[in-house]
Design a protein around this motif. Structure first.
Motif, PDB file in Angstrom:
ATOM      1  N   PRO A 192      -9.748  -2.585  -1.141  1.00 55.95           N
ATOM      2  CA  PRO A 192      -9.452  -2.928   0.254  1.00 55.95           C
ATOM      3  C   PRO A 192      -8.782  -4.289   0.410  1.00 55.95           C
ATOM      4  O   PRO A 192      -7.849  -4.441   1.221  1.00 55.95           O
ATOM      5  N   ALA A 193      -9.206  -5.277  -0.366  1.00 55.34           N
ATOM      6  CA  ALA A 193      -8.629  -6.620  -0.245  1.00 55.34           C
ATOM      7  C   ALA A 193      -7.154  -6.619  -0.646  1.00 55.34           C
ATOM      8  O   ALA A 193      -6.301  -7.195   0.045  1.00 55.34           O
ATOM      9  N   LEU A 194      -6.838  -5.987  -1.775  1.00 53.32           N
ATOM     10  CA  LEU A 194      -5.451  -5.951  -2.218  1.00 53.32           C
ATOM     11  C   LEU A 194      -4.587  -5.099  -1.280  1.00 53.32           C
ATOM     12  O   LEU A 194      -3.410  -5.403  -1.068  1.00 53.32           O
ATOM     13  N   THR A 195      -5.166  -4.060  -0.724  1.00 56.55           N
ATOM     14  CA  THR A 195      -4.439  -3.242   0.248  1.00 56.55           C
ATOM     15  C   THR A 195      -4.042  -4.072   1.460  1.00 56.55           C
ATOM     16  O   THR A 195      -2.898  -4.006   1.927  1.00 56.55           O
ATOM     17  N   ARG A 196      -4.978  -4.854   1.963  1.00 58.32           N
ATOM     18  CA  ARG A 196      -4.679  -5.697   3.126  1.00 58.32           C
ATOM     19  C   ARG A 196      -3.572  -6.698   2.800  1.00 58.32           C
ATOM     20  O   ARG A 196      -2.667  -6.933   3.612  1.00 58.32           O
ATOM     21  N   ALA A 197      -3.642  -7.294   1.628  1.00 62.14           N
ATOM     22  CA  ALA A 197      -2.637  -8.282   1.238  1.00 62.14           C
ATOM     23  C   ALA A 197      -1.250  -7.649   1.157  1.00 62.14           C
ATOM     24  O   ALA A 197      -0.260  -8.221   1.626  1.00 62.14           O
ATOM     25  N   GLU A 203      -8.202   3.701   8.007  1.00 60.68           N
ATOM     26  CA  GLU A 203      -8.256   3.231   9.392  1.00 60.68           C
ATOM     27  C   GLU A 203      -8.007   1.733   9.459  1.00 60.68           C
ATOM     28  O   GLU A 203      -7.244   1.246  10.316  1.00 60.68           O
ATOM     29  N   ASN A 204      -8.625   0.984   8.558  1.00 62.53           N
ATOM     30  CA  ASN A 204      -8.414  -0.462   8.539  1.00 62.53           C
ATOM     31  C   ASN A 204      -6.981  -0.812   8.137  1.00 62.53           C
ATOM     32  O   ASN A 204      -6.391  -1.760   8.676  1.00 62.53           O
ATOM     33  N   ALA A 205      -6.419  -0.050   7.217  1.00 61.03           N
ATOM     34  CA  ALA A 205      -5.036  -0.290   6.798  1.00 61.03           C
ATOM     35  C   ALA A 205      -4.079  -0.077   7.964  1.00 61.03           C
ATOM     36  O   ALA A 205      -3.139  -0.866   8.163  1.00 61.03           O
ATOM     37  N   LEU A 206      -4.296   0.962   8.740  1.00 57.37           N
ATOM     38  CA  LEU A 206      -3.428   1.238   9.876  1.00 57.37           C
ATOM     39  C   LEU A 206      -3.539   0.152  10.953  1.00 57.37           C
ATOM     40  O   LEU A 206      -2.540  -0.258  11.553  1.00 57.37           O
ATOM     41  N   LYS A 207      -4.744  -0.319  11.191  1.00 63.03           N
ATOM     42  CA  LYS A 207      -4.943  -1.387  12.174  1.00 63.03           C
ATOM     43  C   LYS A 207      -4.176  -2.638  11.784  1.00 63.03           C
ATOM     44  O   LYS A 207      -3.520  -3.283  12.605  1.00 63.03           O
ATOM     45  N   LEU A 208      -4.264  -3.006  10.520  1.00 59.74           N
ATOM     46  CA  LEU A 208      -3.563  -4.199  10.054  1.00 59.74           C
ATOM     47  C   LEU A 208      -2.055  -3.987  10.104  1.00 59.74           C
ATOM     48  O   LEU A 208      -1.309  -4.891  10.495  1.00 59.74           O
ATOM     49  N   ASN A 209      -1.611  -2.813   9.741  1.00 59.94           N
ATOM     50  CA  ASN A 209      -0.173  -2.525   9.767  1.00 59.94           C
ATOM     51  C   ASN A 209       0.395  -2.668  11.177  1.00 59.94           C
ATOM     52  O   ASN A 209       1.510  -3.159  11.375  1.00 59.94           O
ATOM     53  N   GLU A 210      -0.377  -2.259  12.178  1.00 56.46           N
ATOM     54  CA  GLU A 210       0.060  -2.379  13.566  1.00 56.46           C
ATOM     55  C   GLU A 210       0.164  -3.839  13.993  1.00 56.46           C
ATOM     56  O   GLU A 210       1.027  -4.214  14.801  1.00 56.46           O
ATOM     57  N   ILE A 211      -0.692  -4.694  13.432  1.00 57.25           N
ATOM     58  CA  ILE A 211      -0.684  -6.120  13.792  1.00 57.25           C
ATOM     59  C   ILE A 211       0.483  -6.846  13.145  1.00 57.25           C
ATOM     60  O   ILE A 211       1.211  -7.618  13.802  1.00 57.25           O
ATOM     61  N   VAL A 212       0.670  -6.636  11.843  1.00 52.86           N
ATOM     62  CA  VAL A 212       1.679  -7.423  11.113  1.00 52.86           C
ATOM     63  C   VAL A 212       3.080  -6.810  11.226  1.00 52.86           C
ATOM     64  O   VAL A 212       4.071  -7.496  10.957  1.00 52.86           O
ATOM     65  N   ASN A 213       3.166  -5.533  11.618  1.00 56.33           N
ATOM     66  CA  ASN A 213       4.476  -4.880  11.756  1.00 56.33           C
ATOM     67  C   ASN A 213       4.572  -4.183  13.114  1.00 56.33           C
ATOM     68  O   ASN A 213       4.683  -2.959  13.192  1.00 56.33           O
ATOM     69  N   PRO A 214       4.531  -4.979  14.207  1.00 51.61           N
ATOM     70  CA  PRO A 214       4.525  -4.374  15.547  1.00 51.61           C
ATOM     71  C   PRO A 214       5.857  -3.670  15.842  1.00 51.61           C
ATOM     72  O   PRO A 214       6.887  -3.994  15.291  1.00 51.61           O
TER      73      PRO A 214
END
Length: 263
Positions: free
Chosen positions: A209-214, A252-263
């Motif tokens: 999960p950590a590397l995925t977020r990065a 689900e967490n990956a999609l949430k982060l993707n929406e934030i950093v790539n609006p």
């Protein structure tokens, strides 16, 4: 927003029942989350540390993958290790994957490209990201517009750091984007610990999960995650595959982060 696709499935095809179970779960999950899924599993794990179980073989493996495709309508990705495998595998698979240890094998790269299928080249653990330009150029010698047509994918899966350790340079994802190809992050192979156990590759799935977020924060086109109903019993990469039951929360967490950093 960058819309990521997902490559996921068990590392090795162990049985028809396990593969169909995993495919059904992933298909339902990705439908719920609106994620494009490429189902991945390997009929032969030829790059093993020691003599060990390798899978069901090409003939049986392709039959199982063809059933996955027919039953769930999923595009298929699987490895090829030899030139002779490319044509028969391309009759079932939508994406031919070049394993990291074979990423500089000119004849294999070009034979895969000749099939007209997408070729996913995993960056060797021993290669700098800019060296992947050579892989792209080799493929384009036989498919001149392959990169522009999205038929070459490049996958980061970590780099060797001494013995029994991999590290991920997130700048690699940026570097490889310069070649005009979709860039994928392999979150599960990046947490491998090669030969860290006697004759067996270890790993640490807790770091996935950590590397995925990065990687998402840096920017990727696709995410590669191997998953298994019971990873500890898997015949290959048991230490780094994600438990199938944990995939929903991870995605689900990956999609949430993707929406934030790539609006």
């Amino acid at each position: 927003m960058i819309v990521m696709f997902l490559i996921a499935g068990p590392c090795a095809i162990e049985s028809r029942e396990m593969v169909l179970q995993t495919a059904e779960t992933l298909n339902r999950l990705c439908y719920d989350l609106g994620i494009t899924l490429y189902f991945k599993s390997s009929f032969d794990k030829a790059n093993r540390t020691s003599v060990s179980e390798r899978g069901v073989g090409m003939e049986e493996g392709l039959r199982i993958l063809e059933e996955v495709k027919a039953r769930f309508g999923l595009p298929i990705l699987t490895d090829v290790h030899e030139r002779a495998q490319c044509v028969p595998v391309s009759e079932v698979a939508d994406v031919l994957q070049i394993p990291a240890f074979l990423s500089r094998q000119t004849d294999l790269l070009q034979e895969a490209a000749k099939t007209g299928r997408i070729v996913n080249v995993k960056k060797g653990q021993f290669m700098a990201p800019w060296d992947m330009k050579g892989a792209v150029e080799k493929i384009e010698l036989v498919q001149p517009r392959a990169a522009k047509e999205g038929k070459i994918w490049l996958t980061e899966r970590g780099s060797s750091f001494g013995y029994g350790r991999l590290v991920v340079d997130m700048c690699s994802l940026v570097e490889m984007r310069r070649f005009g190809c979709p860039v994928i992050f392999d979150a599960t192979h990046s947490v491998q610990q090669p030969s860290s156990q006697t004759g067996i590759t270890g790993g640490n799935r807790e770091m996935v999960p950590a590397l995925t977020r990065a990687a998402i924060a840096v920017g990727i086109d696709g995410l590669f995650i191997e998953t298994h109903p019971d990873p500890d019993r898997a015949i290959s990469d048991s230490a780094n595959q994600v438990k199938l039951a944990n995939m929903r929360a991870l995605l689900e967490n990956a999609l949430k982060l993707n929406e934030i950093v790539n609006p």
